[in-house]
Design a protein around this motif. Structure first.
Motif, PDB file in Angstrom:
ATOM      1  N   ASN A  16       2.082   4.059   1.965  1.00  0.00           N
ATOM      2  CA  ASN A  16       1.935   4.858   0.577  1.00  0.00           C
ATOM      3  C   ASN A  16       1.944   4.077  -0.541  1.00  0.00           C
ATOM      4  O   ASN A  16       2.087   4.541  -1.474  1.00  0.00           O
ATOM      5  N   THR A  17       1.748   2.682  -0.217  1.00  0.00           N
ATOM      6  CA  THR A  17       1.713   1.886  -1.493  1.00  0.00           C
ATOM      7  C   THR A  17       0.649   2.211  -2.616  1.00  0.00           C
ATOM      8  O   THR A  17      -0.635   2.641  -2.228  1.00  0.00           O
ATOM      9  N   SER A  18       0.909   2.225  -3.799  1.00  0.00           N
ATOM     10  CA  SER A  18       0.026   2.560  -4.869  1.00  0.00           C
ATOM     11  C   SER A  18      -0.766   1.199  -5.338  1.00  0.00           C
ATOM     12  O   SER A  18      -1.656   1.483  -5.992  1.00  0.00           O
ATOM     13  N   SER A  19      -0.186   0.165  -4.799  1.00  0.00           N
ATOM     14  CA  SER A  19      -0.700  -1.034  -5.717  1.00  0.00           C
ATOM     15  C   SER A  19      -0.700  -2.244  -4.759  1.00  0.00           C
ATOM     16  O   SER A  19      -1.548  -3.445  -4.963  1.00  0.00           O
ATOM     17  N   ILE A  20       0.126  -2.648  -3.879  1.00  0.00           N
ATOM     18  CA  ILE A  20       0.240  -3.661  -3.009  1.00  0.00           C
ATOM     19  C   ILE A  20      -0.964  -3.841  -2.124  1.00  0.00           C
ATOM     20  O   ILE A  20      -0.972  -2.944  -1.151  1.00  0.00           O
ATOM     21  N   PRO A  21      -1.688  -4.926  -2.194  1.00  0.00           N
ATOM     22  CA  PRO A  21      -2.914  -5.124  -1.182  1.00  0.00           C
ATOM     23  C   PRO A  21      -2.231  -5.027   0.378  1.00  0.00           C
ATOM     24  O   PRO A  21      -1.190  -5.871   0.368  1.00  0.00           O
ATOM     25  N   LEU A  22      -2.957  -4.439   1.070  1.00  0.00           N
ATOM     26  CA  LEU A  22      -2.589  -4.549   2.721  1.00  0.00           C
ATOM     27  C   LEU A  22      -2.573  -5.913   3.476  1.00  0.00           C
ATOM     28  O   LEU A  22      -1.786  -6.283   4.188  1.00  0.00           O
ATOM     29  N   GLN A  23      -3.474  -7.009   2.727  1.00  0.00           N
ATOM     30  CA  GLN A  23      -3.295  -8.387   3.233  1.00  0.00           C
ATOM     31  C   GLN A  23      -1.940  -8.984   3.086  1.00  0.00           C
ATOM     32  O   GLN A  23      -1.220  -9.642   3.587  1.00  0.00           O
ATOM     33  N   ASP A  24      -1.244  -8.454   1.923  1.00  0.00           N
ATOM     34  CA  ASP A  24       0.202  -9.086   1.897  1.00  0.00           C
ATOM     35  C   ASP A  24       1.157  -8.373   2.750  1.00  0.00           C
ATOM     36  O   ASP A  24       2.163  -9.064   3.032  1.00  0.00           O
ATOM     37  N   LEU A  25       0.925  -7.016   3.088  1.00  0.00           N
ATOM     38  CA  LEU A  25       1.664  -6.416   3.588  1.00  0.00           C
ATOM     39  C   LEU A  25       1.653  -6.440   5.092  1.00  0.00           C
ATOM     40  O   LEU A  25       2.756  -6.436   5.856  1.00  0.00           O
ATOM     41  N   ARG A  26       0.614  -6.953   5.598  1.00  0.00           N
ATOM     42  CA  ARG A  26       0.377  -7.140   7.124  1.00  0.00           C
ATOM     43  C   ARG A  26       0.994  -8.662   7.646  1.00  0.00           C
ATOM     44  O   ARG A  26       0.885  -8.852   8.690  1.00  0.00           O
ATOM     45  N   THR A  27       1.361  -9.302   6.890  1.00  0.00           N
ATOM     46  CA  THR A  27       1.508 -10.656   7.412  1.00  0.00           C
ATOM     47  C   THR A  27       2.653 -10.797   8.378  1.00  0.00           C
ATOM     48  O   THR A  27       2.680 -11.577   9.278  1.00  0.00           O
ATOM     49  N   THR A  28       3.593 -10.030   8.259  1.00  0.00           N
ATOM     50  CA  THR A  28       4.900  -9.953   9.066  1.00  0.00           C
ATOM     51  C   THR A  28       4.620  -9.324  10.413  1.00  0.00           C
ATOM     52  O   THR A  28       5.592  -8.986  11.177  1.00  0.00           O
ATOM     53  N   LEU A  29       3.396  -8.528  10.751  1.00  0.00           N
ATOM     54  CA  LEU A  29       3.526  -7.721  11.759  1.00  0.00           C
ATOM     55  C   LEU A  29       2.880  -8.083  12.983  1.00  0.00           C
ATOM     56  O   LEU A  29       1.925  -9.105  12.891  1.00  0.00           O
ATOM     57  N   ALA A  30       3.354  -7.880  14.011  1.00  0.00           N
ATOM     58  CA  ALA A  30       2.983  -8.390  15.358  1.00  0.00           C
ATOM     59  C   ALA A  30       1.309  -7.837  15.787  1.00  0.00           C
ATOM     60  O   ALA A  30       0.492  -8.407  16.110  1.00  0.00           O
ATOM     61  N   ARG A  31       1.261  -6.663  15.292  1.00  0.00           N
ATOM     62  CA  ARG A  31      -0.063  -5.830  15.441  1.00  0.00           C
ATOM     63  C   ARG A  31      -0.548  -5.359  14.046  1.00  0.00           C
ATOM     64  O   ARG A  31      -0.720  -4.234  13.629  1.00  0.00           O
ATOM     65  N   PRO A  32      -1.154  -6.210  13.181  1.00  0.00           N
ATOM     66  CA  PRO A  32      -1.684  -5.745  11.854  1.00  0.00           C
ATOM     67  C   PRO A  32      -2.668  -4.871  11.909  1.00  0.00           C
ATOM     68  O   PRO A  32      -2.888  -4.198  10.987  1.00  0.00           O
ATOM     69  N   GLU A  33      -3.354  -4.850  12.983  1.00  0.00           N
ATOM     70  CA  GLU A  33      -4.469  -4.017  13.076  1.00  0.00           C
ATOM     71  C   GLU A  33      -4.283  -2.486  13.205  1.00  0.00           C
ATOM     72  O   GLU A  33      -5.136  -1.676  12.783  1.00  0.00           O
ATOM     73  N   ARG A  34      -2.985  -2.189  13.305  1.00  0.00           N
ATOM     74  CA  ARG A  34      -2.663  -0.737  13.189  1.00  0.00           C
ATOM     75  C   ARG A  34      -2.136  -0.412  11.699  1.00  0.00           C
ATOM     76  O   ARG A  34      -1.598   0.902  11.644  1.00  0.00           O
ATOM     77  N   LEU A  35      -2.098  -1.398  10.881  1.00  0.00           N
ATOM     78  CA  LEU A  35      -1.589  -0.749   9.394  1.00  0.00           C
ATOM     79  C   LEU A  35      -2.713  -0.244   8.696  1.00  0.00           C
ATOM     80  O   LEU A  35      -3.706  -1.123   8.644  1.00  0.00           O
ATOM     81  N   VAL A  36      -2.506   0.799   7.980  1.00  0.00           N
ATOM     82  CA  VAL A  36      -3.554   1.323   6.999  1.00  0.00           C
ATOM     83  C   VAL A  36      -2.796   1.687   5.950  1.00  0.00           C
ATOM     84  O   VAL A  36      -1.531   1.910   5.932  1.00  0.00           O
ATOM     85  N   GLY A  37      -3.427   1.988   4.804  1.00  0.00           N
ATOM     86  CA  GLY A  37      -2.741   2.639   3.696  1.00  0.00           C
ATOM     87  C   GLY A  37      -2.979   4.067   3.547  1.00  0.00           C
ATOM     88  O   GLY A  37      -4.348   4.554   3.764  1.00  0.00           O
ATOM     89  N   LEU A  38      -2.316   4.954   3.292  1.00  0.00           N
ATOM     90  CA  LEU A  38      -2.467   6.226   3.106  1.00  0.00           C
ATOM     91  C   LEU A  38      -1.984   6.609   1.654  1.00  0.00           C
ATOM     92  O   LEU A  38      -0.561   6.914   1.583  1.00  0.00           O
ATOM     93  N   HIS A  39      -2.456   6.408   0.535  1.00  0.00           N
ATOM     94  CA  HIS A  39      -2.005   6.556  -0.763  1.00  0.00           C
ATOM     95  C   HIS A  39      -2.308   8.055  -1.452  1.00  0.00           C
ATOM     96  O   HIS A  39      -3.190   8.496  -1.870  1.00  0.00           O
ATOM     97  N   PHE A  40      -1.082   8.850  -1.407  1.00  0.00           N
ATOM     98  CA  PHE A  40      -1.141  10.291  -1.931  1.00  0.00           C
ATOM     99  C   PHE A  40      -0.654  10.060  -3.468  1.00  0.00           C
ATOM    100  O   PHE A  40      -0.391   9.082  -3.958  1.00  0.00           O
ATOM    101  N   PHE A  41      -1.262  11.193  -4.050  1.00  0.00           N
ATOM    102  CA  PHE A  41      -0.954  11.131  -5.400  1.00  0.00           C
ATOM    103  C   PHE A  41       0.051  12.392  -5.883  1.00  0.00           C
ATOM    104  O   PHE A  41       0.326  13.161  -5.159  1.00  0.00           O
ATOM    105  N   ASN A  42       0.751  12.039  -7.000  1.00  0.00           N
ATOM    106  CA  ASN A  42       1.863  13.122  -7.277  1.00  0.00           C
ATOM    107  C   ASN A  42       1.350  13.999  -8.248  1.00  0.00           C
ATOM    108  O   ASN A  42       0.744  13.668  -9.363  1.00  0.00           O
ATOM    109  N   PRO A  43       1.679  15.237  -8.226  1.00  0.00           N
ATOM    110  CA  PRO A  43       2.279  16.051  -7.077  1.00  0.00           C
ATOM    111  C   PRO A  43       1.453  16.226  -5.724  1.00  0.00           C
ATOM    112  O   PRO A  43       0.366  16.764  -6.024  1.00  0.00           O
TER     113      PRO A  43
END
Length: 698
Positions: free
Chosen positions: A433-460
Motif C-alpha cells: 500500500n505504499t503511497s510513494s516508493i517505486p516498486l522497482q526498489d521494493l522488489r529487489t529482495t524478493l525471490a518472486r518479484p513478478e507477484r508484487l503489485v501496488g494497491l494504493h488506497f486513499f484515506n479515508p
C-alpha cells in the motif's frame, strides 16, 4: 424440505408476478392477467440488466397504457421483471451533450405526458417495488395510487448528484404526498432510504415479504389497504407563508454544502417549490423548464461526465476475482481500515501487527464503520466475525492476497517481505500500500518479484473510492488483471498506473500542498489559502488537507518526490520540519496548522476587511495539478486522460463539477493554461514551467 427453510427461501425468491405469455407484442414490457382479471405490467427493458427510462421505453409505455385503458381490467399492477430492482432511474446516456434547453424541455414534456397518463387511468393502480427504485423509477411509482414495497427495497432521488432535480413530476408529487421538510431533504441530498423508512414517511403504503405480495395487491386494489395520505403538518408546510420560511432555512443548509454558482440544482429545486409548491399543476409545468435549464449547465454536463467516468473505471476492473482471504500486515490507520473495508465486502481478513493495541483499535473503528454503513445488526456481526486478529501472522499461509501497510520505510518493507515470502502459497499476490516508493526498489529482495503489485488506497478508505493499481516491468499481465478484479470486487475504482515516484495522485497533489506552504512563507493567511481552493471547488483547502493527511507524511512524500523531480516542486520550508519535530502532526495529534476538535479543524472566520482570494492564488494552487497530469500521460504512467480525471475526482475529491483537472484545462483552453503557467513561472519560478505534453493535448 423443512417448512421454516421454505419460508426463509420464499422471502428471498422473487416471483415477479404471474407468468406472462412468451409471445409479448412489446419490446420492453410484458402484459398479463391474474385469476382476478387484474392486469400485471412487467417492465423488462430489452438487453439490459437494470430497468432505465429512455425515450423509446417511455413511448412504448404510453402505448401499453392506452391498450390497458381500452381493455379495462379490474386494476393494474406495475412490477419489474428484473431481479436487480424496480427502475434505476432515467437512461443517463440521453443526457450527455445536451446544449439546447428548448429541445430538452420538449423531450421532458413528452415523458411527463406518459407519467400523467398513468396517474389519470380510471382504474386502481399499484406499484410493487423490490430492489432499487430511484429517480424516474420513483416518479413512476408516485403516479400510481398505491405503492407496496418488498422488504429490502431502496428509494431515493439521486438527480442532485448529476446537477439536476427530479424531472418526471417527482418534485410536485413527492412534496404533495410527504411533508416537504422531509421530501425536500431527500431530494436535496440525493440520499436513499430503506422500505421501512419509506413507510414511516408515507412514501409507500405497505412493506411486505415476497410470499405475501398477492394478498397485499388484492388489499390495495379492493380498498382494504390503508393508504398513506399527507397529514396536517405536510399540508400546512405547503402553504405560502410557511413555504417561504422553510425555503429560507433550506437555502442556508444548502449553502453549507455547496455554493449556488458551482451547484445550482439544490437552489433551483428550492426556488421551484417556494414559488409553485401551493399548486401541483403549476409545479408540474414549472419543473419541466427548470429541469431543462439545469440540464445544459456546465455543472450538470460535467457531473454526468463523472457518472460515466465511474462506470468506465468499474468496467476496467473486470470480474472474476479469485481472492477470498486477504491478509493485512500493519493495523495502523490505513492497514486497519483496508482490512475493515475488505471484511465489510464479504472477504475473510486476517489482520497482523507487532502489537495487540493497533489491532484492537482497528476492530473498534471497524465496528463504528459497520454501524454506519451496514443496516442489519446480524450483518454487522458477520462482518466483524470475518475480521480476524492475527498476532502470529498465521493468515499468510492461506491468503490469496497479502496487503502490506507498514510505515513508508524501504528497509522495513523489505524485511517484512523476507519474513513472509517463504510462507505464501503458490499463486498468492503480494501487494504494497505504499503511497510513494517505486516498486522497482521494493522488489529487489524478493525471490518472486513478478507477484508484487501496488494497491494504493486513499484515506479515508471508506469514503475515497480510488485504488491505484501499480505495476512494474516484471509483472505478467495476469497479475495486474487479478489485482484490478480484486479492487472491483471490493466495490472500489481501480486506476492502472506504471510504477513511478508518487504514481499519479500523490505526484499531482504534492505541488498543490507545497505551493500552499510557499504561500504561507509569503505571509498569506492560511485561512485565505484554504478559501482560495474551496472557492475553486475543492472539498477542503491544502492546509487543512495537509493536517488531515499528517504533516509527517506530507514531509516524507515531498522529500521523496523532490529527490526525483527537484525544482519542478516547490521547496519544503524549514519551519515545516520543525513543526513535525515538535509533534504538531495535524489532526492525529490534535494540532498542526489548525487545532483539531472532534475530528474537525477549528477555524475563525476571515476578517471582514483585508486581503481576499485572487485568481492568481487559485491558479498557483490548481494549475500545477493539471500540469502534472499532462506529464504523467506524456511519460506513459497512465494511458487514458479520462481515467486521470476520474482518479483525481475519486481519489482526492477534485471539484467534481469541473469534470477533473484535464477536463478543466480543456474547458478553459490549453493555450490559456500554458500562457498562465508561463506567466507564473516568470514571477514565481521554474516549478510552474508548462510540461511539453501540452503540445499534444486536445
Amino acid at each position: 424440505m423443512d417448512s421454516k427453510i421454505m419460508t426463509a427461501l420464499g422471502d428471498r425468491l422473487l416471483e415477479l408476478g404471474p407468468k406472462p405469455a412468451a409471445d409479448s407484442r412489446y419490446k420492453h414490457f410484458k402484459l398479463t392477467r391474474d385469476a382476478d382479471g387484474v392486469a400485471w405490467l412487467l417492465f423488462d427493458r430489452a438487453e439490459t440488466s437494470a430497468n432505465t427510462l429512455s425515450s423509446d421505453v417511455m413511448e412504448e409505455f404510453d402505448a401499453v397504457l392506452a391498450a390497458i385503458e381500452t381493455e379495462r381490467p379490474g386494476g393494474l399492477v406495475i412490477r419489474s421483471a428484473k431481479p436487480s430492482g424496480f427502475i434505476a432511474g432515467a437512461d443517463v446516456n440521453e443526457f450527455r451533450g445536451a446544449s439546447d434547453p428548448g429541445m430538452v424541455e420538449t423531450r421532458i414534456r413528452a415523458a411527463h405526458a406518459v407519467v400523467d397518463h398513468l396517474e389519470a387511468l380510471r382504474l386502481p393502480t399499484v406499484a410493487v417495488i423490490h430492489g432499487f427504485c430511484l429517480g424516474g423509477g420513483l416518479e413512476v411509482a408516485l403516479a400510481c395510487q398505491a405503492r407496496i414495497a418488498i422488504d429490502g427495497a431502496r428509494f431515493g432521488f439521486p438527480e442532485v448528484m448529476l446537477g439536476l432535480h427530479p424531472g418526471l413530476g417527482g418534485t410536485a408529487r413527492f412534496t404533495a404526498l410527504v411533508n416537504p421538510t422531509r421530501s425536500m431533504a431527500l431530494m436535496l441530498t440525493g440520499r436513499t432510504i430503506d422500505a421501512r423508512r419509506a413507510k414511516s414517511l408515507g412514501l409507500v403504503d405497505a412493506v411486505t415479504q415476497e410470499r405475501h405480495v398477492q394478498c397485499a395487491v388484492r388489499d390495495a386494489l379492493f380498498g382494504r389497504l390503508k393508504r398513506s395520505k399527507p397529514g396536517l403538518l405536510a399540508r400546512a408546510a405547503n402553504l405560502g407563508a410557511i413555504r417561504g420560511l422553510l425555503a429560507k432555512r433550506m437555502r442556508a443548509e444548502a449553502a453549507k454544502a455547496a455554493s449556488r454558482e458551482h451547484y445550482p440544482a439544490p437552489y433551483a429545486l428550492i426556488d421551484l417549490w417556494e414559488t409553485h409548491g401551493g399548486s401541483k399543476a403549476a409545479m408540474l409545468k414549472a419543473e419541466q423548464a427548470s429541469f431543462a435549464k439545469l440540464m445544459v449547465t456546465p455543472t450538470a454536463q460535467n457531473l454526468i461526465r463523472v457518472f460515466f467516468l465511474r462506470e468506465q473505471m468499474k468496467k476496467a476492473a473486470g470480474s472474476g476475482s479469485r481472492v477470498k482471504h486477504v491478509h493485512v500486515i500493519g493495523a495502523g490507520a490505513m492497514g486497519g481500515d483496508i482490512a475493515a473495508w475488505c471484511a465489510g465486502q464479504g472477504l475473510r481478513v486476517s489482520l497482523a501487527d507487532m502489537k495487540p493495541e493497533p489491532i484492537a483499535g482497528a476492530v473498534k473503528r471497524a465496528a463504528e464503520l459497520y454501524g454506519k454503513i451496514i443496516r442489519k445488526p446480524t450483518e454487522v456481526r458477520d462482518a466483524l466475525d470475518r475480521l480476524i486478529p492475527d498476532m502470529d501472522g498465521e493468515g499468510v499461509r492461506n491468503a490469496d492476497l497479502i496487503i502490506e501497510a507498514v510505515p513508508e520505510k524501504l528497509e522495513l518493507k523489505q524485511k517484512v517481505y523476507a519474513g513472509l515470502e517463504p510462507w505464501m502459497k503458490p499463486g498468492a499476490i503480494l501487494a504494497t500500500n505504499t503511497s510513494s516508493i517505486p516498486l522497482q526498489d521494493l522488489r529487489t529482495t524478493l525471490a518472486r518479484p513478478e507477484r508484487l503489485v501496488g494497491l494504493h488506497f486513499f484515506n479515508p478508505v471508506s469514503r475515497l473510492q480510488l485504488v491505484e493499481v501499480v505495476s512494474h516491468d516484471g509483472n505478467p499481465p495476469e497479475a495486474l488483471k487479478e489485482a484490478l478484479a480484486f479492487v472491483g470486487a471490493i466495490d472500489r475504482l481501480p486506476l492502472a498506473v506504471r510504477t513511478s515516484p508518487g504514481f499519479l495522485v500523490n505526484r499531482a497533489l504534492t505541488p498543490y500542498m507545497l505551493e500552499a506552504m510557499v504561500m504561507l512563507d509569503e505571509k498569506i493567511d492560511q485561512r485565505l489559502i484554504d478559501a482560495a481552493a474551496e472557492q475553486f471547488g475543492m472539498p477542503m483547502g491544502p492546509i487543512e488537507l495537509a493536517d488531515q493527511v499528517g504533516l509527517d507524511i506530507c514531509l516524507d512524500v515531498g522529500d521523496m518526490l523532490r529527490t526525483k523531480f527537484g525544482d519542478l516542486l516547490p521547496p519544503t520550508p524549514a519551519w515545516l520540519r520543525e513543526k513535525v519535530a515538535k509533534g504538531e502532526l495535524g489532526r492525529k495529534a490534535g494540532k498542526g496548522f489548525y487545532t483539531w476538535r472532534d475530528g474537525k479543524a477549528v477555524k475563525a472566520p476571515l476578517p471582514e476587511t483585508g486581503p481576499r482570494v485572487t485568481d492568481q492564488m487559485i491558479d498557483r494552487l490548481v494549475l500545477p495539478m493539471s500540469n502534472v497530469c499532462i506529464a504523467c500521460l506524456r511519460e506513459g504512467i497512465v494511458d487514458d486522460p479520462d481515467a486521470v480525471d476520474g482518479a483525481m475526482i475519486f481519489g482526492t475529491g477534485y471539484a467534481p463539477f469541473r469534470g477533473g483537472p484535464l477536463n478543466y484545462a480543456r474547458t478553459r483552453g490549453a493555450e490559456n493554461i500554458v500562457s498562465t503557467l508561463r506567466a507564473l513561472a516568470e514571477r514565481f519560478g521554474e516549478r510552474f514551467a508548462p510540461d511539453p505534453g501540452w503540445d499534444n493535448f486536445n
